[in-house]
Design an enzyme around this catalytic site. Structure first.
Site, short mmCIF file in Angstrom:
data_model
loop_
_atom_site.label_atom_id
_atom_site.label_comp_id
_atom_site.label_asym_id
_atom_site.label_seq_id
_atom_site.Cartn_x
_atom_site.Cartn_y
_atom_site.Cartn_z
N TYR A 1 96.87 16.52 17.22
CA TYR A 1 96.54 16.32 16.44
C TYR A 1 97.16 14.59 16.17
CZ TYR A 1 96.58 16.07 11.57
OH TYR A 1 96.08 15.96 9.58
N LYS B 1 93.94 11.89 15.73
CA LYS B 1 93.84 10.81 14.29
C LYS B 1 93.74 10.02 14.22
CE LYS B 1 92.63 13.85 10.57
NZ LYS B 1 91.88 14.15 10.50
N SER C 1 95.79 10.68 9.57
CA SER C 1 96.48 11.03 9.53
C SER C 1 97.85 10.43 9.11
CB SER C 1 96.81 12.76 9.72
OG SER C 1 98.16 13.39 9.21
N1 LIG Z 1 96.86 17.78 3.42
C1 LIG Z 1 97.58 17.14 3.84
O1 LIG Z 1 97.91 16.21 3.72
C2 LIG Z 1 96.79 16.76 5.46
C3 LIG Z 1 97.27 15.17 5.11
C4 LIG Z 1 97.48 14.13 6.27
C5 LIG Z 1 95.52 14.48 7.12
N2 LIG Z 1 94.90 15.47 6.46
C6 LIG Z 1 93.34 15.30 6.84
O2 LIG Z 1 92.71 16.08 5.74
C7 LIG Z 1 91.08 16.58 6.01
C8 LIG Z 1 91.38 18.39 5.13
O3 LIG Z 1 92.73 18.72 5.17
P1 LIG Z 1 93.22 20.04 4.49
O4 LIG Z 1 94.81 19.62 3.66
O5 LIG Z 1 91.91 20.31 2.80
O6 LIG Z 1 93.36 21.10 5.34
P2 LIG Z 1 92.66 22.34 4.82
O7 LIG Z 1 92.24 23.69 5.99
O8 LIG Z 1 93.29 22.96 3.76
O9 LIG Z 1 90.75 22.75 5.06
C9 LIG Z 1 90.23 22.16 6.40
C10 LIG Z 1 88.88 22.92 6.24
O10 LIG Z 1 87.81 22.69 7.22
C11 LIG Z 1 87.76 23.71 8.25
N3 LIG Z 1 86.82 23.83 9.14
C12 LIG Z 1 88.04 23.42 10.17
N4 LIG Z 1 86.97 23.26 11.70
C13 LIG Z 1 85.79 23.99 11.00
C14 LIG Z 1 84.86 23.33 11.91
N5 LIG Z 1 84.61 23.16 13.17
N6 LIG Z 1 83.14 22.38 11.43
C15 LIG Z 1 83.64 22.98 9.64
N7 LIG Z 1 84.53 23.03 8.98
C16 LIG Z 1 85.61 23.27 9.34
C17 LIG Z 1 88.16 24.74 7.48
O11 LIG Z 1 87.34 25.86 7.65
C18 LIG Z 1 88.76 23.86 5.91
O12 LIG Z 1 87.98 25.52 5.02
C19 LIG Z 1 91.64 17.08 7.13
O13 LIG Z 1 91.14 16.52 8.55
C20 LIG Z 1 93.42 17.01 7.55
O14 LIG Z 1 93.68 16.93 9.30
C21 LIG Z 1 95.70 16.77 5.38
#
Ligand SMILES: NC(=O)c1ccc[n+]([C@@H]2O[C@H](COP(=O)([O-])OP(=O)(O)OC[C@H]3O[C@@H](n4cnc5c(N)ncnc54)[C@H](O)[C@@H]3O)[C@@H](O)[C@H]2O)c1
Length: 304
Positions: free
Chosen positions: A164, A168, A151
């Site tokens: 976080y 990350k 991230s």
């Molecule tokens: N959305 C963004 O802009 C953004 C930015 C930087 C990083 N990220 C990273 O991208 C990834 C996806 O994020 P997102 O925005 O789609 O979030 P989200 O919350 O929509 O999806 C995350 C998913 O992970 C699942 N999850 C959580 N804990 C778990 C576990 N212990 N085992 C299995 N599944 C588990 C949740 O049930 C959820 O469905 C993450 O690693 C997040 O940190 C996202």
């Protein structure tokens, strides 16, 4: 023909958000997919098997093949079971995409140990456990690709997310060393820092006007579906010459991110004392010291 024809991919956190789009895009590119998600809510430990199952049904409806896994990435047995699900279901495993994630945001001076541990457990330990479970197989077959999720909250910093950011940044180091060690036996690892409007971003407390502006831009201009093509490409043999890299993706923009290198040297033939450094270090390096702008301030233009 797709870039993942004949391949098997395990995608964690694939019931929702970016992981779901990655799983669908993997299947559309020809992969058979293990769709892992424990169906967690953002702020509690409640779980739900429906999100992962629904994604497998969507893949099947589009003519693809997928199996669901509801194990937690932070459970060592669960991580081993998801790798085994790929082997039992499809006879092989070619790519692992570690998307699963949670947030437990707090200012560091208020951060409880439980908030710290929960985030480290899912992101850093989960990425380790699932990658480690797949590594024996990748090494034996002399091929395999990891796509790890980092991230800009770590790479650039973001107030309220010390846990976080630590997790990350840890994933970046893990990915880099897996890539270095894996090059001898055909295993690659790259890290992706996505921007996409998902429930995870909605949950981040807005700390400044600049951050609010940045959020509004990617609410309208950066979708989870736009993250998926880069991830599928990195997981495929088409990216065989790309490993140990960090990419950003926001809307239709893809960034190759910098990695730390020495930028300036201070040398004193007589050795340094704290007093000598007090007179020299900051004035000598002032032009190159990094300021404390965070992720919200680096991406000021509209995603295109
Ligand atoms: N959305 C963004 O802009 C953004 C930015 C930087 C990083 N990220 C990273 O991208 C990834 C996806 O994020 P997102 O925005 O789609 O979030 P989200 O919350 O929509 O999806 C995350 C998913 O992970 C699942 N999850 C959580 N804990 C778990 C576990 N212990 N085992 C299995 N599944 C588990 C949740 O049930 C959820 O469905 C993450 O690693 C997040 O940190 C996202």
């Amino acid at each position: 023909m797709g870039v993942m024809d004949g391949k098997v991919a395990l995608v964690t956190g694939a019931g929702r958000g970016i992981g779901r789009e990655v799983a669908l895009a993997m299947a559309a590119a020809g992969a058979r997919v293990v769709v892992n998600d424990l169906g967690g809510t953002i702020g509690s430990d409640t779980t739900d098997e429906n999100p992962a199952r629904q994604v497998t049904e969507e893949i099947a409806a589009a003519g693809g093949e997928a199996v669901a896994s509801n194990d937690s990435v932070s459970d060592p047995d669960g991580a081993a079971a998801m790798v085994q699900a790929a082997v039992d279901g499809f006879g092989r495993l070619d790519a692992v995409v570690n998307v699963a994630g949670i947030l437990r945001d707090a200012m560091f001076h208020k951060m409880e140990l439980a908030q710290w541990q929960a985030v480290l457990d899912v992101h850093l330990n989960g990425t380790y456990l699932v990658s480690r479970a797949a590594m024996d197989r990748f090494r034996a077959q002399e091929s395999g690709a990891f796509v790890q999720f980092t991230s800009t909250s770590a790479l650039n910093g973001n107030i309220g997310q010390a846990n976080y950011a630590a997790a990350k940044f840890g994933i970046v180091g893990l990915s880099r060393v897996i890539a270095m060690e894996g090059q001898r036996f055909g295993v690659r690892s790259n890290a992706v820092a996505p921007f996409a409007w998902t429930r995870m971003i909605e949950a981040i407390p807005v700390q400044s006007e600049a951050q609010a502006d940045a959020f509004e831009k990617f609410r309208t201009g950066a979708t989870a579906a736009q993250v998926a093509p880069l991830v599928v490409y990195l997981a495929s043999d088409a990216a065989s010459a790309v490993s140990g890299q960090i990419f950003g993706v926001r809307g239709n923009e893809i960034y190759l991110m910098s990695q730390p290198r020495p930028v300036r040297t201070l040398h004193n033939g007589d050795g340094w004392t704290p007093d000598a450094l007090a007179g020299m270090l900051e004035p000598a390096l002032r032009q190159d010291l990094y300021d404390l702008r965070g992720t919200g301030e680096f991406y000021g233009w509209d995603p295109i």
